[in-house]
Design an enzyme around this catalytic site. Structure first.
Site, PDB file in Angstrom:
ATOM      1  N   CYS A  19      -3.235  -3.347  14.195  1.00 39.41           N
ATOM      2  CA  CYS A  19      -1.993  -3.822  14.233  1.00 39.41           C
ATOM      3  C   CYS A  19      -1.129  -2.999  15.254  1.00 39.41           C
ATOM      4  O   CYS A  19       0.202  -3.420  15.441  1.00 39.41           O
ATOM      5  CB  CYS A  19      -1.227  -3.474  13.015  1.00 39.41           C
ATOM      6  SG  CYS A  19      -2.089  -4.317  11.387  1.00 39.41           S
ATOM      7  N   HIS A  32       6.033  -0.886  11.194  1.00 37.85           N
ATOM      8  CA  HIS A  32       4.869  -1.911  10.542  1.00 37.85           C
ATOM      9  C   HIS A  32       4.761  -2.116   9.129  1.00 37.85           C
ATOM     10  O   HIS A  32       4.826  -1.346   8.545  1.00 37.85           O
ATOM     11  CB  HIS A  32       3.801  -1.207  11.231  1.00 37.85           C
ATOM     12  CG  HIS A  32       2.501  -2.092  10.705  1.00 37.85           C
ATOM     13  ND1 HIS A  32       2.411  -3.307  10.948  1.00 37.85           N
ATOM     14  CD2 HIS A  32       1.268  -1.682  10.045  1.00 37.85           C
ATOM     15  CE1 HIS A  32       0.940  -3.988  10.353  1.00 37.85           C
ATOM     16  NE2 HIS A  32       0.591  -2.998   9.632  1.00 37.85           N
ATOM     17  N   GLU A  48      -6.140  -8.947  16.690  1.00 35.04           N
ATOM     18  CA  GLU A  48      -7.340  -8.394  15.940  1.00 35.04           C
ATOM     19  C   GLU A  48      -8.245  -9.442  15.168  1.00 35.04           C
ATOM     20  O   GLU A  48      -9.197  -9.126  14.468  1.00 35.04           O
ATOM     21  CB  GLU A  48      -7.211  -7.277  15.171  1.00 35.04           C
ATOM     22  CG  GLU A  48      -6.309  -7.396  14.083  1.00 35.04           C
ATOM     23  CD  GLU A  48      -6.132  -6.175  12.993  1.00 35.04           C
ATOM     24  OE1 GLU A  48      -7.178  -5.562  12.527  1.00 35.04           O
ATOM     25  OE2 GLU A  48      -4.731  -5.658  13.056  1.00 35.04           O
TER      26      GLU A  48
HETATM   27  P1  HMG Z   1      -3.430  -0.714  -5.295  1.00 34.16           P
HETATM   28  O1  HMG Z   1      -4.177   0.367  -5.608  1.00 34.16           O
HETATM   29  O2  HMG Z   1      -3.851  -1.963  -6.165  1.00 34.16           O
HETATM   30  O3  HMG Z   1      -1.900  -0.733  -5.602  1.00 34.16           O
HETATM   31  O4  HMG Z   1      -3.488  -1.256  -3.778  1.00 34.16           O
HETATM   32  P2  HMG Z   1      -1.045   0.459  -6.555  1.00 34.16           P
HETATM   33  O5  HMG Z   1      -1.662   0.755  -7.747  1.00 34.16           O
HETATM   34  O6  HMG Z   1      -1.093   1.786  -5.671  1.00 34.16           O
HETATM   35  O7  HMG Z   1       0.354  -0.042  -6.750  1.00 34.16           O
HETATM   36  C1  HMG Z   1       1.111  -0.810  -5.661  1.00 34.16           C
HETATM   37  C2  HMG Z   1       2.490  -0.208  -6.088  1.00 34.16           C
HETATM   38  O8  HMG Z   1       3.072  -1.338  -7.017  1.00 34.16           O
HETATM   39  C3  HMG Z   1       2.640   1.051  -6.449  1.00 34.16           C
HETATM   40  O9  HMG Z   1       4.088   1.506  -6.017  1.00 34.16           O
HETATM   41  C4  HMG Z   1       2.797   1.186  -7.848  1.00 34.16           C
HETATM   42  O10 HMG Z   1       3.610   1.955  -8.986  1.00 34.16           O
HETATM   43  C5  HMG Z   1       3.428  -0.510  -8.005  1.00 34.16           C
HETATM   44  P3  HMG Z   1       4.202   2.823  -5.320  1.00 34.16           P
HETATM   45  O11 HMG Z   1       3.883   3.817  -6.436  1.00 34.16           O
HETATM   46  O12 HMG Z   1       3.138   2.710  -4.112  1.00 34.16           O
HETATM   47  O13 HMG Z   1       5.610   2.837  -4.778  1.00 34.16           O
HETATM   48  N1  HMG Z   1       3.169  -1.414  -9.224  1.00 34.16           N
HETATM   49  C6  HMG Z   1       4.338  -1.846 -10.068  1.00 34.16           C
HETATM   50  N2  HMG Z   1       5.441  -2.086  -9.591  1.00 34.16           N
HETATM   51  C7  HMG Z   1       6.228  -2.820 -10.585  1.00 34.16           C
HETATM   52  N3  HMG Z   1       5.669  -3.314 -11.646  1.00 34.16           N
HETATM   53  C8  HMG Z   1       4.578  -3.054 -12.245  1.00 34.16           C
HETATM   54  C9  HMG Z   1       3.619  -2.404 -11.226  1.00 34.16           C
HETATM   55  N4  HMG Z   1       2.326  -2.208 -11.349  1.00 34.16           N
HETATM   56  C10 HMG Z   1       2.021  -1.225 -10.236  1.00 34.16           C
HETATM   57  N5  HMG Z   1       3.845  -3.742 -13.192  1.00 34.16           N
HETATM   58  C11 HMG Z   1      -2.799  -1.194  -1.550  1.00 34.16           C
HETATM   59  C12 HMG Z   1      -2.139  -1.014  -2.827  1.00 34.16           C
HETATM   60  C13 HMG Z   1      -1.911  -1.028  -0.604  1.00 34.16           C
HETATM   61  C14 HMG Z   1      -3.480  -0.016  -1.301  1.00 34.16           C
HETATM   62  C15 HMG Z   1      -3.729  -2.480  -1.449  1.00 34.16           C
HETATM   63  O14 HMG Z   1      -3.042  -3.597  -1.487  1.00 34.16           O
HETATM   64  C16 HMG Z   1      -4.573  -2.391   0.001  1.00 34.16           C
HETATM   65  O15 HMG Z   1      -5.557  -1.866   0.153  1.00 34.16           O
HETATM   66  N6  HMG Z   1      -3.913  -3.112   0.990  1.00 34.16           N
HETATM   67  C17 HMG Z   1      -4.523  -3.141   2.228  1.00 34.16           C
HETATM   68  C18 HMG Z   1      -4.182  -2.034   3.062  1.00 34.16           C
HETATM   69  C19 HMG Z   1      -3.074  -1.672   3.372  1.00 34.16           C
HETATM   70  O16 HMG Z   1      -2.149  -2.728   3.579  1.00 34.16           O
HETATM   71  N7  HMG Z   1      -2.522  -0.353   3.888  1.00 34.16           N
HETATM   72  C20 HMG Z   1      -1.410  -0.105   4.332  1.00 34.16           C
HETATM   73  C21 HMG Z   1      -1.373   1.096   5.489  1.00 34.16           C
HETATM   74  S1  HMG Z   1      -2.572   0.705   6.630  1.00 34.16           S
HETATM   75  C22 HMG Z   1      -1.726  -0.462   7.686  1.00 34.16           C
HETATM   76  O17 HMG Z   1      -0.461  -0.754   7.673  1.00 34.16           O
HETATM   77  C23 HMG Z   1      -2.608  -0.918   8.726  1.00 34.16           C
HETATM   78  C24 HMG Z   1      -2.920  -2.451   8.408  1.00 34.16           C
HETATM   79  O18 HMG Z   1      -2.038  -3.596   8.618  1.00 34.16           O
HETATM   80  C25 HMG Z   1      -4.319  -2.964   9.227  1.00 34.16           C
HETATM   81  C26 HMG Z   1      -4.291  -2.965  10.816  1.00 34.16           C
HETATM   82  O19 HMG Z   1      -3.585  -2.051  11.368  1.00 34.16           O
HETATM   83  O20 HMG Z   1      -4.674  -3.843  11.258  1.00 34.16           O
HETATM   84  C27 HMG Z   1      -3.574  -2.766   6.893  1.00 34.16           C
END
Ligand code: HMG
Length: 396
Positions: free
Chosen positions: A111, A233, A79
């Protein structure tokens, strides 16, 4: 007839940026990235690397092992395309010396693309069992600087040869599919970085997994209790844990016999490389096969492939006896351990400054990568690639 993966090879660039450093720059606690998302490092492509050079670096060995004349088709899934018309696979085809009577094309569905390629390759081999199909997944995950997604960047490629009587993984014919039009993640043609609705992407991933799993079971697929190993994935490795929990909620009885060990080996490489979009699931497979000390021969693996937008697929396979002879974990370890850390300036310049889409008549790139294949420039709007085998020999 048994059909599946006969060889698999991974390439990731020679440099990385630490997630601890990124967290400091973003003003968040490093634990959020290291444990909350489960990421330690992201591989960063050198300015003279792109999806073609990474794909060629991953595929060279696979093709050398099979013999170039034995490859009937090349399917390149990405992609991070470099051209709206010409398949990136054609550059790879030339670089690694494949014959003219070989079919080459490119596949895209975020992906999920490589899984479409693997399934298509299996169907091709079932139809013409003497033929071998090279599937290469190559991607650079790039988000806006300072955005929520920056911590989930990475770069790498995986090449797989799909054959009859495979010596690594026999892929089962049962399939569970799910497609839905969701705007969770996308990259319009005019952008070099992806746009994402993070929360929606997590929900869409889980919905797709639940629906694909149900479809796989309806198609006669194995029960969760018959799948001791799982590869998901992994845009970040914590996603594997989330996906595992979703499956356990769907099948609470079978879940009692499963433990997180079923997916933990698949996370080792991804934690250090980062998201490689369509290559990520197959990096997880190579990680499982190369880092689990147990002999996995005869055991089943469940796979969930997710591509935003979105398409998900659940499928399974059985690991073939002697698969260890087809892998070189020491080589993968040396590649990962041998990478150089980048400081912030170089990380930013390399990840965001290497603009290969320049509308330039002449754009010459100095040698930076230590990989064999590199992009040497863009002359008259044509990408020019180089096989650096001689350069590397002289450097030794
Ligand atoms: P965010 O809002 O910054 O993170 O974005 P958060 O606030 O949800 O925190 C993440 C995790 O860290 C949470 O854990 C927190 O509790 C923890 P969870 O509750 O989820 O288990 N956390 C801590 N842990 C330890 N110590 C601390 C601490 N603070 C917080 N101090 C998000 C996270 C993944 C949404 C963001 O990074 C993002 O937008 N990423 C890109 C999109 C993505 O990867 N999506 C995944 C599904 S879609 C997919 O897989 C397809 C893709 O590969 C693309 C394609 O297909 O081409 C992306």
């Amino acid at each position: 007839m048994k059909v599946g993966i006969d060889s698999i090879s991974l390439y990731t660039p020679n440099s990385y940026y630490g997630l601890r450093e990124l967290a400091e720059r973003h003003g968040v606690e490093p634990e959020k990235y290291l444990y909350g998302l489960g990421q330690e490092q992201m591989s960063v492509p050198a300015p003279d690397e792109d999806i073609v050079t990474m794909a060629a670096n991953a595929a060279a060995e696979v093709v050398e092992d099979a013999g170039p004349d034995n490859v009937a088709t090349v399917i390149l899934a990405t992609e991070s395309g470099i051209d709206q018309s010409k398949s990136a696979g054609l550059f790879v085809h030339q670089l690694i010396g494949l014959p003219a009577n070989c079919r080459v094309f490119e596949l895209k569905q975020a992906c999920y693309g490589a899984t479409a390629g693997v399934q298509m390759a299996c169907a091709m081999v079932r139809q013409r069992p003497q033929e071998r199909v090279l599937v290469v997944a190559s991607d650079i995950a790039r988000y806006e600087r300072g955005s929520q997604g920056e911590c989930t960047q990475g770069a790498g490629a995986v090449a797989m040869l799909i054959t009859a009587d495979p010596r690594i993984l026999e892929i089962h014919p049962e399939q569970g599919k799910h497609s839905a039009d969701v705007m969770d993640f996308w990259r319009p043609n005019y952008r070099s970085t992806a746009l994402v609705d993070g929360a929606l992407s997590l929900d869409a991933y889980h919905d797709s997994l639940a629906s694909a799993w149900a479809d796989y079971r309806r198609d006669g697929g194995l029960s969760l209790g018959e799948l001791p190993w799982l590869c998901f994935h992994q845009p970040f490795t914590k996603m594997a844990r989330k996906a595992f929990n979703t499956l356990c909620e769907l099948e609470p009885e079978a879940a009692a016999s499963l433990s997180p060990a079923s997916y933990e080996y698949s996370q080792h490489y991804g934690r250090r490389i980062g998201n490689c979009y369509t290559a990520s699931l197959y990096i997880a497979l190579q990680s499982l096969l190369e880092t689990c000390e147990e002999d996995l021969a005869g055991q089943n693996v469940g796979f969930f492939s997710y591509g935003s937008g979105s398409v998900g697929e659940f499928f399974s396979g059985t690991i073939v006896a002697g698969y260890q002879d087809r892998l070189d974990p020491a080589l993968t370890r040396a590649m990962l351990d041998g990478r150089q850390p980048l400081d912030e300036t170089r990380y930013v310049n390399w990840f965001y400054g290497a603009d290969h889409d320049v509308d330039a008549a002449r754009h010459v790139l100095p040698v930076v990568t230590t990989g064999r294949y590199r992009l040497s420039g863009i002359i008259d709007h044509k990408r020019v690639y180089e096989d650096g085998a001689e350069r590397l020999k002289q450097a030794v």
